[in-house]
Design a protein around this motif. Structure first.
Motif, PDB file in Angstrom:
ATOM      1  N   ALA A 128     -46.668  27.232 -76.392  1.00 36.83           N
ATOM      2  CA  ALA A 128     -45.471  27.760 -77.059  1.00 36.83           C
ATOM      3  C   ALA A 128     -44.539  28.359 -76.006  1.00 36.83           C
ATOM      4  O   ALA A 128     -44.985  28.914 -75.014  1.00 36.83           O
ATOM      5  N   HIS A 129     -43.252  28.204 -76.244  1.00 38.79           N
ATOM      6  CA  HIS A 129     -42.296  28.769 -75.292  1.00 38.79           C
ATOM      7  C   HIS A 129     -41.758  30.050 -75.870  1.00 38.79           C
ATOM      8  O   HIS A 129     -40.657  30.084 -76.391  1.00 38.79           O
ATOM      9  N   LEU A 130     -42.584  31.084 -75.817  1.00 45.05           N
ATOM     10  CA  LEU A 130     -42.168  32.304 -76.494  1.00 45.05           C
ATOM     11  C   LEU A 130     -41.512  33.287 -75.537  1.00 45.05           C
ATOM     12  O   LEU A 130     -41.256  34.423 -75.897  1.00 45.05           O
ATOM     13  N   LYS A 131     -41.205  32.782 -74.317  1.00 40.75           N
ATOM     14  CA  LYS A 131     -40.542  33.654 -73.350  1.00 40.75           C
ATOM     15  C   LYS A 131     -39.222  34.180 -73.902  1.00 40.75           C
ATOM     16  O   LYS A 131     -38.820  35.300 -73.657  1.00 40.75           O
ATOM     17  N   GLU A 132     -38.548  33.298 -74.651  1.00 39.53           N
ATOM     18  CA  GLU A 132     -37.237  33.636 -75.177  1.00 39.53           C
ATOM     19  C   GLU A 132     -37.330  34.569 -76.376  1.00 39.53           C
ATOM     20  O   GLU A 132     -36.328  35.111 -76.817  1.00 39.53           O
ATOM     21  N   LEU A 133     -38.556  34.686 -76.958  1.00 45.34           N
ATOM     22  CA  LEU A 133     -38.697  35.355 -78.249  1.00 45.34           C
ATOM     23  C   LEU A 133     -38.145  36.788 -78.279  1.00 45.34           C
ATOM     24  O   LEU A 133     -37.362  37.115 -79.175  1.00 45.34           O
ATOM     25  N   PRO A 134     -38.513  37.637 -77.297  1.00 43.50           N
ATOM     26  CA  PRO A 134     -38.001  39.016 -77.363  1.00 43.50           C
ATOM     27  C   PRO A 134     -36.479  39.060 -77.409  1.00 43.50           C
ATOM     28  O   PRO A 134     -35.877  39.819 -78.171  1.00 43.50           O
ATOM     29  N   TRP A 135     -35.878  38.202 -76.623  1.00 47.00           N
ATOM     30  CA  TRP A 135     -34.419  38.167 -76.559  1.00 47.00           C
ATOM     31  C   TRP A 135     -33.836  37.713 -77.897  1.00 47.00           C
ATOM     32  O   TRP A 135     -32.861  38.285 -78.408  1.00 47.00           O
TER      33      TRP A 135
ATOM     34  N   ASP B 186     -30.646  16.252 -73.601  1.00 44.12           N
ATOM     35  CA  ASP B 186     -31.159  15.061 -72.944  1.00 44.12           C
ATOM     36  C   ASP B 186     -31.697  15.402 -71.562  1.00 44.12           C
ATOM     37  O   ASP B 186     -32.678  14.821 -71.109  1.00 44.12           O
ATOM     38  N   ALA B 187     -31.033  16.345 -70.879  1.00 52.45           N
ATOM     39  CA  ALA B 187     -31.505  16.752 -69.556  1.00 52.45           C
ATOM     40  C   ALA B 187     -32.907  17.350 -69.667  1.00 52.45           C
ATOM     41  O   ALA B 187     -33.767  17.112 -68.813  1.00 52.45           O
ATOM     42  N   LEU B 188     -33.161  18.116 -70.732  1.00 51.32           N
ATOM     43  CA  LEU B 188     -34.512  18.644 -70.945  1.00 51.32           C
ATOM     44  C   LEU B 188     -35.486  17.496 -71.156  1.00 51.32           C
ATOM     45  O   LEU B 188     -36.576  17.478 -70.587  1.00 51.32           O
ATOM     46  N   ARG B 189     -35.076  16.537 -71.991  1.00 46.73           N
ATOM     47  CA  ARG B 189     -35.995  15.440 -72.315  1.00 46.73           C
ATOM     48  C   ARG B 189     -36.363  14.637 -71.077  1.00 46.73           C
ATOM     49  O   ARG B 189     -37.522  14.279 -70.904  1.00 46.73           O
ATOM     50  N   VAL B 190     -35.388  14.371 -70.198  1.00 45.84           N
ATOM     51  CA  VAL B 190     -35.747  13.552 -69.035  1.00 45.84           C
ATOM     52  C   VAL B 190     -36.547  14.342 -68.004  1.00 45.84           C
ATOM     53  O   VAL B 190     -37.045  13.772 -67.049  1.00 45.84           O
ATOM     54  N   MET B 191     -36.666  15.651 -68.195  1.00 50.39           N
ATOM     55  CA  MET B 191     -37.593  16.410 -67.349  1.00 50.39           C
ATOM     56  C   MET B 191     -38.980  16.422 -67.974  1.00 50.39           C
ATOM     57  O   MET B 191     -39.877  17.109 -67.497  1.00 50.39           O
ATOM     58  N   GLY B 192     -39.131  15.713 -69.094  1.00 48.73           N
ATOM     59  CA  GLY B 192     -40.417  15.691 -69.768  1.00 48.73           C
ATOM     60  C   GLY B 192     -40.659  16.931 -70.601  1.00 48.73           C
ATOM     61  O   GLY B 192     -41.781  17.181 -71.038  1.00 48.73           O
ATOM     62  N   LEU B 193     -39.636  17.749 -70.805  1.00 51.78           N
ATOM     63  CA  LEU B 193     -39.790  18.969 -71.603  1.00 51.78           C
ATOM     64  C   LEU B 193     -39.398  18.654 -73.039  1.00 51.78           C
ATOM     65  O   LEU B 193     -38.544  17.805 -73.283  1.00 51.78           O
ATOM     66  N   GLN B 194     -39.995  19.335 -73.987  1.00 55.45           N
ATOM     67  CA  GLN B 194     -39.766  19.010 -75.393  1.00 55.45           C
ATOM     68  C   GLN B 194     -38.756  19.976 -75.999  1.00 55.45           C
ATOM     69  O   GLN B 194     -39.079  21.141 -76.235  1.00 55.45           O
ATOM     70  N   PRO B 195     -37.534  19.510 -76.243  1.00 51.53           N
ATOM     71  CA  PRO B 195     -36.496  20.425 -76.724  1.00 51.53           C
ATOM     72  C   PRO B 195     -36.874  21.117 -78.029  1.00 51.53           C
ATOM     73  O   PRO B 195     -36.536  22.280 -78.229  1.00 51.53           O
ATOM     74  N   ILE B 196     -37.591  20.418 -78.901  1.00 56.61           N
ATOM     75  CA  ILE B 196     -37.915  21.044 -80.188  1.00 56.61           C
ATOM     76  C   ILE B 196     -38.861  22.207 -79.990  1.00 56.61           C
ATOM     77  O   ILE B 196     -38.646  23.302 -80.519  1.00 56.61           O
ATOM     78  N   ALA B 197     -39.888  21.984 -79.184  1.00 62.53           N
ATOM     79  CA  ALA B 197     -40.829  23.075 -78.943  1.00 62.53           C
ATOM     80  C   ALA B 197     -40.143  24.240 -78.239  1.00 62.53           C
ATOM     81  O   ALA B 197     -40.400  25.400 -78.541  1.00 62.53           O
ATOM     82  N   ARG B 198     -39.233  23.933 -77.349  1.00 63.31           N
ATOM     83  CA  ARG B 198     -38.593  25.000 -76.575  1.00 63.31           C
ATOM     84  C   ARG B 198     -37.531  25.739 -77.363  1.00 63.31           C
ATOM     85  O   ARG B 198     -37.354  26.943 -77.199  1.00 63.31           O
ATOM     86  N   LEU B 199     -36.764  25.010 -78.157  1.00 58.99           N
ATOM     87  CA  LEU B 199     -35.591  25.632 -78.771  1.00 58.99           C
ATOM     88  C   LEU B 199     -35.824  26.016 -80.225  1.00 58.99           C
ATOM     89  O   LEU B 199     -35.344  27.049 -80.679  1.00 58.99           O
TER      90      LEU B 199
END
Ligand SMILES: Nc1ncnc2c1ncn2[C@@H]1O[C@H](COP(=O)(O)OP(=O)(O)OP(=O)(O)O)[C@@H](O)[C@H]1O
Ligand SMILES: [Mg+2]
Lengths: 254, 387
Positions: free
Chosen positions: B165-172, B256-269
């Motif tokens: 989970a990308h919860l780093k952003e959560l507090p913010w 798209d830039a996230l996707r081509v880094m292999g990162l999952q935009p849905i999970a992150r955002l």
């Protein structure tokens, strides 16, 4: 071509293979039946007039769009699947596509943070070096909104190179840059290609860059004309095909 | 023969070398243009040309340019367009005696000569319009379902491997959606409690049932108003914000830039925003409960002669824990709904700024609609369960 690749001679290795690809947006088809390949260690240029579909082609090559016809394969990795881990390439988008909420340093360091276990100090050090490669040491702590158009392009190149991929896709890396910086970018592409064997797929309009860096190129025709020429740009310049001549002689057909 | 003389140009262009004066003389079979034609004063020229075109019979019309001193590109375009229009009426217009210096420009504008085939979108009949809208609606719906299933899949992955989970952003996000919304939630809740108390006071006073204002305010605030009001505030602040933020990332290729880094935009955002609103809304609703009741209390004390003590006692007697719980419990799904709709709309943006604006508007409207539906469903279900 890098010395290493040249020595391979006949045993050249296909890195990117495109067969019978159709590109377009929704029901609008831009080009059909595109077939070409890029060898490992090559600098490969994609040319064509504005609107021919070069950026769109790039989206299909990197797996952002699902082809309705044809295949794109990256040797040793098969068809591109962006949900299956770290893709074996870096991409620079035409408009940069830097993350607006992150500093330039964080933009370059993001992939490193995500895909390596390096501590933040180390990723920052790598990001700084990559930025220095494109002459942006000073921009590390700036936000993308504080950069000029050319600086955004260069930062995007640094981001594409962050994880030292074996293949990079660059969409007009030197368009809109001053001639000196543009030649520096050309020099960078050559140096990375010769030093590290980096394979580059470059979309560009700059003929000077094409002649300076590209081993091979394809020219996309307008209005779905497909690939109108393929080969060494220095030889294509002598071509008798009017569609190719008009491109290399910088003047419209009369 | 008609002659039209444009008035001399005003002060704005008086520093120009040639004043913009032109005449257009019409005679049977010929139109004679002379003088200086500027695009800024072209409206007269257009009218006059148009009149000439309209009154041209058939056969041939001569456009005589021999006395033109100067003609701007825009006016040349009008002349060429007039000729094209004449051609469609079967009139051959010949432009004659074009001054030497204008020839290259006329050559350049030649492209317009072909009568512009207007690409008309085939106008649709009533049935087709409905069909078209239905198709578009269906494809929107399909995209939305696709998006929601992708979110569900991402959620399952996160539950299986919480470290992904990308919860780093959560507090913010919690700070922005929750803490920053406090002032407005407090203000609105206080006023609503106040107004409710005041309005009901006037009725209750007549029966000497003053103290029951506490029941009225307490129950409506905790069961309905607090969850709904906070949700509406969060739609306006965070829902619109998420849609605009993600929509902008989408149209500038950042997704798209996230996707081509292999990162999952849905999970992150999406996942962090969803979690943030699910956490924040119940807390805001609780704050709203307290403040709303305080608003009612204020009215009771000031204008109903109810003591604060009596009011609070009556509130305690009237409210069961379930009243409060039910409001807080439904706040969490409200938060999830807002986050889902906002992110879905953000991801659906494409093109440019206009699309981001449209998606933001759609977010607010769909969220409000869905919230009211959900709320009704909740109330109905609880009613059936006898609560
Ligand atoms: N998001 C989009 N949706 C629909 N059509 C698009 C979209 N982006 C581009 N197009 C269309 O695709 C065609 C090709 O665009 P593309 O960006 O690939 O051209 P290009 O060759 O890269 O041009 P340039 O050299 O100007 O960058 C254009 O006609 C454009 O209208
Ligand atoms: Mg492009």
């Amino acid at each position: 071509m890098s010395a290493a690749a040249r020595e391979l001679g006949e045993g050249r290795e296909r890195l990117l293979e495109v067969r019978g690809l159709t590109i377009g947006w929704g029901s609008k088809v831009l080009q059909t039946d595109l077939t070409f390949s890029v060898d490992r260690g090559e600098v490969f240029a994609i040319l064509g007039r504005s609107g021919a579909g070069k950026s769109t082609l790039l989206r299909f090559l990197v797996g952002l769009e699902e082809p309705t016809a044809g295949h794109v394969e990256i040797a040793g990795h098969g068809p591109v699947d962006l949900t299956a881990g770290l893709p074996p390439f870096g991409v620079m988008f035409q408009a940069g596509a830097l993350f607006g909420s992150m500093t330039v340093g964080e933009n370059v360091g993001l992939a490193l943070d995500e895909w390596t276990d390096l501590p933040p100090v180390a990723t920052a050090a790598i990001a700084r070096t990559k930025l220095a490669l494109v002459g942006l040491e000073g921009a590390f702590d700036k936000l993308p909104s504080e950069l000029s158009g050319g600086m955004i392009k260069r930062a995007a190149i640094a981001r594409a190179l962050a994880l030292d991929p074996e293949l990079v896709f660059l969409d007009e890396p030197s368009a809109g840059l001053d001639p000196i910086t543009a030649r520096e970018i050309d020099g960078l592409i050559r140096a990375l290609n010769e030093g590290l064997g980096l394979t580059c797929v470059v979309v560009t309009h700059e003929l000077e860059s094409v002649f300076a860096v590209a081993d091979r190129c394809i020219v996309l025709g307008d209005h779905g004309g497909g690939i109108v020429a393929e080969g060494d740009p220095r030889e294509l310049r002598e071509s008798t095909d009017p569609r190719v001549r008009e491109f290399f002689n910088r003047r419209p057909r009369s | 023969m008609t002659t039209v003389a444009a008035p001399h140009a005003g002060a704005g262009s008086s520093d120009r070398a040639e004043p913009a004066t032109f005449t257009i003389e019409r005679s049977p079979g010929a139109v004679r243009l002379s003088g200086t034609f500027r695009t800024t004063e072209a409206a007269r020229a257009w009218q006059e040309l148009h009149a000439a075109v309209a009154s041209a019979g058939s056969g041939e019309l001569v456009l005589d340019l021999s006395d033109v001193k100067r003609m701007d590109g825009g006016v040349i375009a009008l002349v060429v367009a007039a000729r094209a229009e004449l051609a469609t009426q079967g009139v051959t217009a010949r432009i004659v005696s074009t001054p030497e210096h204008l020839r290259p420009l006329f050559e350049l504008y030649r492209g317009m000569e072909r009568p512009a085939e207007r690409v008309r979108r085939p106008s649709l009949g009533g049935l087709e319009t409905v069909g078209d809208a239905a198709l578009r609606w269906a494809s929107e719906l399909r995209d939305a379902v696709h998006f929601f299933s992708a979110v569900a899949a991402a959620f399952v992955r996160v539950v299986r491997r919480p470290r992904s989970a990308h919860l780093k952003e959560l507090p913010w996000l919690v700070e922005r959606a929750g803490f920053d919304a406090l002032p407005i939630v407090v203000l609105i809740s206080l006023l609503v409690g106040f107004v409710m108390g005041y309005q009901s006071a006037r009725q209750l006073e007549r029966f000497g049932a003053n103290v029951y204002v506490a029941d009225l305010v307490g129950i409506s605030i905790t069961r309905e108003l607090a969850p709904l009001m906070t949700a509406i505030i969060v739609v306006g602040r965070s829902g619109a914000g998420f849609a605009a933020e993600i929509g902008t990332m989408k149209v500038s290729d950042e997704i798209d830039a996230l996707r081509v880094m292999g990162l999952q935009p849905i999970a992150r955002l999406v996942i962090p925003r969803l979690v943030a609103l699910a956490l924040v809304l119940p807390v805001l609703a609780l704050v709203s409960d307290v403040v709303g009741i305080a608003g009612g209390l204020f009215v009771a004390v000031v204008s109903l002669d109810v003591t604060a003590h009596a009011y609070l006692l009556e509130t305690r007697r009237a409210l069961v824990g379930w009243d409060v719980w039910q409001g807080l419990i439904k706040s969490a799904p409200f938060g999830v709904t807002i986050a889902l709709i906002a992110c879905q709309q953000g991801f659906a943006a494409s093109g440019g700024a206009e699309s981001v604006g449209r998606r933001t508007t759609t977010t607010v409207v769909s969220c409000l609609f869905t919230l009211v539906l959900l709320d009704a469903a909740f109330t109905f279900t609880l009613r059936m369960l006898g609560k």
